[in-house]
Design a protein around this motif. Structure first.
Motif, PDB file in Angstrom:
ATOM      1  N   PHE A  15       0.818  -1.210   0.000  1.00  0.00           N
ATOM      2  CA  PHE A  15       0.000   0.000   0.000  1.00  0.00           C
ATOM      3  C   PHE A  15       0.858   1.269   0.000  1.00  0.00           C
ATOM      4  CE2 PHE A  15      -2.810  -3.309   1.735  1.00  0.00           C
ATOM      5  CZ  PHE A  15      -3.818  -3.231   0.786  1.00  0.00           C
ATOM      6  N   GLU A  16       2.082   1.129  -0.455  1.00  0.00           N
ATOM      7  CA  GLU A  16       2.938   2.279  -0.733  1.00  0.00           C
ATOM      8  C   GLU A  16       3.414   2.118  -2.169  1.00  0.00           C
ATOM      9  OE1 GLU A  16       4.309   5.629  -1.061  1.00  0.00           O
ATOM     10  OE2 GLU A  16       3.364   5.133   0.880  1.00  0.00           O
ATOM     11  N   PRO A  17       2.696   2.712  -3.137  1.00  0.00           N
ATOM     12  CA  PRO A  17       3.008   2.512  -4.562  1.00  0.00           C
ATOM     13  C   PRO A  17       4.463   2.824  -4.876  1.00  0.00           C
ATOM     14  CG  PRO A  17       0.927   3.665  -4.298  1.00  0.00           C
ATOM     15  CD  PRO A  17       1.538   3.604  -2.935  1.00  0.00           C
ATOM     16  N   THR A  18       5.084   1.912  -5.628  1.00  0.00           N
ATOM     17  CA  THR A  18       6.490   2.034  -5.972  1.00  0.00           C
ATOM     18  C   THR A  18       6.661   1.770  -7.460  1.00  0.00           C
ATOM     19  OG1 THR A  18       7.092   1.200  -3.772  1.00  0.00           O
ATOM     20  CG2 THR A  18       8.809   1.204  -5.463  1.00  0.00           C
ATOM     21  N   THR A  19       7.339   2.691  -8.151  1.00  0.00           N
ATOM     22  CA  THR A  19       7.573   2.533  -9.587  1.00  0.00           C
ATOM     23  C   THR A  19       8.990   2.023  -9.828  1.00  0.00           C
ATOM     24  OG1 THR A  19       6.027   4.312 -10.121  1.00  0.00           O
ATOM     25  CG2 THR A  19       7.610   3.692 -11.820  1.00  0.00           C
ATOM     26  N   ASN A  33       3.179  -8.637  -5.150  1.00  0.00           N
ATOM     27  CA  ASN A  33       3.841  -7.809  -6.159  1.00  0.00           C
ATOM     28  C   ASN A  33       2.945  -7.524  -7.369  1.00  0.00           C
ATOM     29  OD1 ASN A  33       6.391  -7.772  -4.670  1.00  0.00           O
ATOM     30  ND2 ASN A  33       6.485  -9.941  -5.228  1.00  0.00           N
ATOM     31  N   GLU A  34       1.654  -7.322  -7.117  1.00  0.00           N
ATOM     32  CA  GLU A  34       0.761  -6.867  -8.185  1.00  0.00           C
ATOM     33  C   GLU A  34       1.300  -5.551  -8.751  1.00  0.00           C
ATOM     34  OE1 GLU A  34      -3.781  -5.126  -8.780  1.00  0.00           O
ATOM     35  OE2 GLU A  34      -3.265  -6.192  -6.931  1.00  0.00           O
ATOM     36  N   LYS A  35       1.177  -5.400 -10.083  1.00  0.00           N
ATOM     37  CA  LYS A  35       1.689  -4.187 -10.720  1.00  0.00           C
ATOM     38  C   LYS A  35       0.877  -3.875 -11.963  1.00  0.00           C
ATOM     39  CE  LYS A  35       3.899  -6.572 -14.169  1.00  0.00           C
ATOM     40  NZ  LYS A  35       3.559  -6.500 -15.614  1.00  0.00           N
ATOM     41  N   VAL A  36       1.097  -2.691 -12.492  1.00  0.00           N
ATOM     42  CA  VAL A  36       0.532  -2.314 -13.775  1.00  0.00           C
ATOM     43  C   VAL A  36       1.642  -1.694 -14.605  1.00  0.00           C
ATOM     44  CG1 VAL A  36      -0.209   0.031 -13.105  1.00  0.00           C
ATOM     45  CG2 VAL A  36      -1.423  -1.178 -14.923  1.00  0.00           C
TER      46      VAL A  36
END
Length: 490
Positions: free
Chosen positions: A133-137, A461-464
């Motif tokens: 719940f801390e978005p990381t790019t 590790n869900e991502k978009v």
């Protein structure tokens, strides 16, 4: 039937203007998405109920900021809240969000976008490399719970409609645009049918766009045309009033564990077709065109088997693996049990046994009719001396939009413009609430999603993929013009 970009461009928004607008607002959009992803809206966890509501409130504020003149929370479940959907158990469900932006064109079609703002549970110790719940790019990928499923795919419609307006010079969308963003999808949508039935008048539309799905791959963009339905049950078998000695009574009285095994074995014939009488009545068969389109996809069966952790492919004779999981009905034994399960032997005839079955349904099948067929099959298959109960837990209807439907072709054209290549077609083997929208609203369901299999829905590790997310924005920017023109040409 073509959906290549060259023959798709009508009087839609200029691509250069759309892309310029998206590029200029990309950073702000991603900041908004990150802010929303930080809200742990886990609908399955009662302790997160406040966060689910906070997520709904955040989205209402963002939609108003985008320009929607109407954006509001719809309560679900039992008592409590002026818009309660009237649930049967008296408990209050998670809030949904409704928004509406009418077009200045009175004759424009009405389009409803469906998605959900709740997410699956997630914790760092589950195997996440970063705080979920801390978005990381990292390397063009945004990691966070909900990034792909489904907050990213909901939010791209906000930038998409703004790009549509900016590129066309309009002050309202080319369609009457509505959004319904559910808050309980990850908990099985228990209150969703009641919600849409209660608000059917306000949700009335000509087409439904579901942005809670994915594509074949980044290199092979696709549009989904349908999902299977589902109904599942438990069969309880009762023999002797208690476990009895197999030497004294075995072979002379019916054994419920044996009968459970016989039922499981009788579920399919030698061609792996479901053997329940009437099971295939009325189904919509695959067309030759659909089979050809499925065959065009770059399907690697060995790789697919590895993802399935399986050592071989097996199913209904006469159909490919993709056809089996997308377009054919199935029956599966989910569990079987009865009698002694401890160490060593115990020579008994058990008093009870259980069988759990699930049935995936395709267009043309009715869950109520399937349930009746299963009950009749069980009754006809069991010997005297075995009592039984069949308990069904519910049903999800299948949905399917024909390949030649004009609105489906609008989605494919718009996606083709965004991706600059031919768009192919798939189906989904799973089930979801889309059929409820189709049944209650009487509108075709169209799927617009940009997620890819590696995005890891429900997994650590869900991502978009950010570039693909922008392709979703771009597709939405083109879609409203195309749907409006398609409607006027009908």
């Amino acid at each position: 039937m073509s959906n290549t970009p060259d023959n798709a461009v009508r009087t839609a928004a200029p691509a250069e203007s759309v892309r310029t607008y998206i590029d200029a607002h990309r950073a702000a959009f991603l900041d908004d998405l990150a802010e929303w992803l930080r809200i742990p809206s886990v609908s399955a966890d009662p302790a997160r109920a406040t966060d689910v509501r906070r997520s709904a409130e955040w989205l209402v504020a963002k939609l108003k900021d985008t320009g929607f003149p109407t954006a509001e929370i719809w309560e679900t479940g039992g008592a409590g809240g002026t818009d309660g959907a009237g649930g049967t158990d008296g408990t209050k469900g998670a809030p949904a969000v409704f928004a509406e932006w009418p077009s200045d064109d009175a004759g424009a079609p009405t389009v409803l976008v469906y998605g959900h703002h709740d997410v699956q549970p997630a914790a760092r110790e589950d195997g996440w490399h970063t705080d979920p719940f801390e978005p990381t790019t990292i390397d063009g990928k945004l990691y966070a719970r909900g990034a792909a499923d489904d907050k990213g795919q909901v939010l791209f419609h906000t930038l998409g409609v703004r790009a549509h307006l900016a590129a066309t010079g309009r002050t309202t969308p080319a369609v009457h645009l509505k959004l319904l963003i559910e808050g309980e999808e990850e908990s099985g949508s228990p209150n969703f049918p009641a919600l849409i039935s209660k608000h059917a008048d306000r949700l009335a539309c000509d087409a439904v766009i579901v942005s809670d799905t994915g594509m074949w791959s980044a290199e092979t963009p696709t549009v989904c045309t349908g999902m299977r339905g589902l109904t599942d049950c438990q069969i309880d078998l009762y023999g002797p009033d208690q476990d009895i000695h197999s030497g004294s009574f075995g072979g002379a009285v019916p054994n419920p564990a044996t009968e459970a095994a016989r039922l499981a074995a009788a579920l399919h014939d030698a061609d792996r077709r479901v053997a329940i009488p009437g099971f295939y009545d009325g189904i919509v068969e695959l067309t030759d065109a659909e089979r050809e389109l499925f065959a065009e996809l770059p399907f690697d069966e060995e790789r697919w088997l590895r993802t399935a952790h399986s050592h071989g492919a097996l199913g209904e004779s006469g159909y490919s693996t993709l056809e089996r999981i997308w377009a054919r009905p199935t029956a599966e034994v989910n569990g079987i049990g009865g009698g002694y399960q401890g160490p060593g032997g115990k020579t008994i005839v058990p008093s009870t046994a259980q069988l759990k079955l699930s049935f995936r349904l395709v267009a043309g099948q009715d869950a109520d009719r399937i349930q009746e067929s299963v009950r009749a099959w069980v009754t006809a298959s069991l010997p005297d001396g075995i009592r039984h109960e069949v308990t069904f837990w519910g049903a999800t209807r299948p949905c399917l939009t024909p390949l030649d439907h004009p609105y489906l072709q609008s989605v494919a054209r718009s996606m083709g413009r965004a991706f600059g290549q031919k768009i192919r077609f798939t189906r989904e083997g799973g089930s979801g609430p889309a059929a409820d929208l189709q049944d209650v609203l009487g509108a075709p369901v169209l799927f617009l999603g940009i997620s890819v299999p590696s995005d890891g829905w429900h997994a650590p590790n869900e991502k978009v993929e950010l570039d693909l997310l922008m392709k979703g924005v771009e597709t939405a920017a083109y879609l409203w013009d195309d749907l409006a023109e398609t409607t006027s040409a009908r």
